[in-house]
Design an enzyme around this catalytic site. Structure first.
Site, mmCIF file in Angstrom:
data_model
loop_
_atom_site.group_PDB
_atom_site.id
_atom_site.type_symbol
_atom_site.label_atom_id
_atom_site.label_comp_id
_atom_site.label_asym_id
_atom_site.label_seq_id
_atom_site.Cartn_x
_atom_site.Cartn_y
_atom_site.Cartn_z
ATOM 1 N N GLU A 85 0.835 -1.201 0.000
ATOM 2 C CA GLU A 85 0.000 0.000 0.000
ATOM 3 C C GLU A 85 0.877 1.261 0.000
ATOM 4 O OE1 GLU A 85 -4.057 -1.346 2.121
ATOM 5 O OE2 GLU A 85 -2.451 -0.946 3.534
ATOM 6 N N CYS A 104 3.576 8.473 0.460
ATOM 7 C CA CYS A 104 4.180 7.629 1.491
ATOM 8 C C CYS A 104 4.276 6.229 0.900
ATOM 9 C CB CYS A 104 3.264 7.669 2.721
ATOM 10 S SG CYS A 104 3.763 6.534 4.016
ATOM 11 N N CYS A 111 6.598 -6.718 7.103
ATOM 12 C CA CYS A 111 7.735 -6.175 7.849
ATOM 13 C C CYS A 111 8.174 -7.192 8.887
ATOM 14 C CB CYS A 111 7.342 -4.865 8.533
ATOM 15 S SG CYS A 111 8.742 -4.054 9.358
ATOM 16 N N CYS A 115 7.232 -4.613 15.616
ATOM 17 C CA CYS A 115 6.796 -3.612 16.598
ATOM 18 C C CYS A 115 5.384 -3.964 17.066
ATOM 19 C CB CYS A 115 6.826 -2.204 15.999
ATOM 20 S SG CYS A 115 8.485 -1.682 15.553
ATOM 21 N N CYS A 118 2.065 -2.096 15.567
ATOM 22 C CA CYS A 118 2.013 -1.728 14.142
ATOM 23 C C CYS A 118 1.372 -2.836 13.301
ATOM 24 C CB CYS A 118 3.432 -1.452 13.648
ATOM 25 S SG CYS A 118 3.498 -0.966 11.914
ATOM 26 N N CYS A 328 -0.585 6.301 9.936
ATOM 27 C CA CYS A 328 0.666 5.669 10.357
ATOM 28 C C CYS A 328 0.385 4.358 11.082
ATOM 29 C CB CYS A 328 1.404 6.553 11.357
ATOM 30 S SG CYS A 328 1.841 8.143 10.710
HETATM 31 N N1 SAH Z 1 9.950 0.766 9.608
HETATM 32 C C1 SAH Z 1 10.068 2.196 9.546
HETATM 33 C C2 SAH Z 1 9.100 2.806 8.584
HETATM 34 C C3 SAH Z 1 7.640 2.768 9.046
HETATM 35 S S1 SAH Z 1 7.179 4.401 9.299
HETATM 36 C C4 SAH Z 1 9.959 2.782 10.933
HETATM 37 O O1 SAH Z 1 9.718 2.028 11.865
HETATM 38 O O2 SAH Z 1 10.191 3.966 11.102
HETATM 39 C C5 SAH Z 1 5.716 4.252 10.133
HETATM 40 C C6 SAH Z 1 5.699 5.036 11.435
HETATM 41 O O3 SAH Z 1 4.440 4.839 12.073
HETATM 42 C C7 SAH Z 1 6.763 4.573 12.390
HETATM 43 O O4 SAH Z 1 7.199 5.638 13.182
HETATM 44 C C8 SAH Z 1 5.966 3.600 13.220
HETATM 45 O O5 SAH Z 1 6.585 3.297 14.433
HETATM 46 C C9 SAH Z 1 4.672 4.349 13.376
HETATM 47 N N2 SAH Z 1 3.544 3.500 13.741
HETATM 48 C C10 SAH Z 1 3.456 2.172 13.644
HETATM 49 N N3 SAH Z 1 2.259 1.748 14.106
HETATM 50 C C11 SAH Z 1 1.603 2.851 14.511
HETATM 51 C C12 SAH Z 1 0.315 3.064 15.045
HETATM 52 N N4 SAH Z 1 -0.526 2.054 15.266
HETATM 53 N N5 SAH Z 1 -0.054 4.331 15.299
HETATM 54 C C13 SAH Z 1 0.787 5.359 15.061
HETATM 55 N N6 SAH Z 1 2.006 5.217 14.545
HETATM 56 C C14 SAH Z 1 2.420 3.975 14.276
#
Ligand code: SAH
Length: 337
Positions: A85, A104, A111, A115, A118, A328
């Site tokens: 996406e 984006c 991934c 985390c 996420c 995000c």
């Molecule tokens: N793998 C990279 C790129 C992903 S960017 C990274 O971790 O930075 C996506 C961003 O959204 C990251 O900062 C991630 O931690 C954040 N993110 C992930 N899940 C989220 C959620 N449920 N709500 C808000 N931000 C989230």
């Protein structure tokens, strides 16, 4: 099939020569591809015979969803049936007739970083994207793009070579020629990748997903922290700044009852008092099946205030596109069709 979208003009020249074509055709192929040609038949500057030999894989926009706030989410289908996406966000630019579009993009199918909050981590990583598959998301999103953020699905620094190749293609003067200052690479904190990127000296903005003020909390939220702890991570950010002259920014997703207490804001301010990076606070976007929630608005405001009182520059990110799961952390791998 030749993976034309991943290739530099020099590599295309090598390929064309191997096909018995003159090398000057490489410039025509490169500019047609980067001008948005969807397939070889679109490359009308080339002789028909050559077009017939130049089939190439490309991401295909399959569906598009529009959010009430104007954010659009595109599902791209890839050659092997996998999907990723991408999200298009429009901001008012310097004039309202001239809106700026940020795309984006995803860097992997799924991934592997795991985390806890996420959606992209659900189901793990299927594979890396090629540089051409990253570029295709920019080329085929249907609008001219003013900024690119690598904040979609995947960990760009876990796909280092392809990410760097993509950055070089995106900024190539014979292609889109995008200034790398308009590109953000976001990482969960893969320290060796940050150091390697620093050594390349590309002027991209590096954004680091921090999400906790101490190792104990970060270990729970982000498994990567057990490999590279906070001190090591902050050291690598310092190196990045020293080598590139570009300030690193930090992302901090606010999670109710986990990392959003005023004392945690104070601990974060103390941790960052030397480096003073810009901090993007992201009220957590809900992910189905995960126990985490975002704090009430007042608590997010209080957290931001504590940081500001300590002299840090902070923005609270607006929630765009969460009605279509485009915000995000809400992007995910779909089952291959
Ligand atoms: N793998 C990279 C790129 C992903 S960017 C990274 O971790 O930075 C996506 C961003 O959204 C990251 O900062 C991630 O931690 C954040 N993110 C992930 N899940 C989220 C959620 N449920 N709500 C808000 N931000 C989230």
């Amino acid at each position: 099939m030749y993976d034309l979208l991943s290739q530099t003009p020099e590599e295309l020249a090598g390929l064309l020569v191997s096909l018995g074509e003159p090398s000057y055709r490489a410039a025509q192929v490169f500019s047609a591809l980067h001008g948005g040609a969807r397939d070889a038949a679109d490359m009308t500057a080339l002789p028909l015979k050559l077009r017939e030999r130049l089939a190439f894989p490309r991401p295909e926009p399959l569906t598009e969803q529009l959010s009430a706030d104007g954010t659009r989410k595109l599902l791209f289908g890839l050659e092997d049936g996998q999907t990723v996406e991408s999200v298009l966000l429009e901001y008012e630019g310097s004039s309202s007739e001239n809106p700026e579009t940020t795309v984006c993009i995803s860097s992997q199918v799924g991934c592997g970083q795991g985390c806890a909050f996420c959606a992209s981590a659900l189901g793990g990583k299927a594979r890396d994207l090629t540089a051409g598959e990253m570029l295709g998301q920019v080329l085929y999103c249907g609008v001219p793009v003013s900024r690119v953020v690598m904040m979609g699905i995947g960990e760009p620094l876990d796909n280092f070579e392809n990410t760097v190749r993509f950055l070089r293609l995106l900024s190539h003067p014979k292609g889109l020629g995008m200034s790398l200052r308009r590109v953000t690479v976001s990482t969960c904190g893969l320290v060796p990748g940050i150091l390697k990127l620093a050594d390349l000296g590309l002027p991209v903005t590096l954004s680091v997903s921090l999400h906790a003020p101490d190792d104990e909390t970060r270990n729970i939220l982000m498994p990567v922290n057990r490999r590279y702890g906070l001190q090591e991570l902050l050291f690598s950010c310092r190196m990045y700044f020293m080598k590139t002259g570009r300030r690193v920014s930090l992302e901090y997703a606010l999670i109710r009852g986990v990392n959003d207490a005023p004392r945690q804001a104070a601990a974060l301010a103390a941790l960052l008092k030397e480096d003073r990076p810009h901090i993007n606070l992201i009220p957590l976007n809900p992910v189905e099946g995960k126990p985490y929630r975002s704090p009430p608005r007042e608590d997010a405001g209080r957290f931001a205030d504590v940081l500001r009182q300590n002299g840090l520059s902070v923005t609270v990110r607006r929630r765009l596109g969460n009605d279509i799961d485009a915000a995000c952390g809400q992007l995910r791998r779909r089952a291959a069709t």
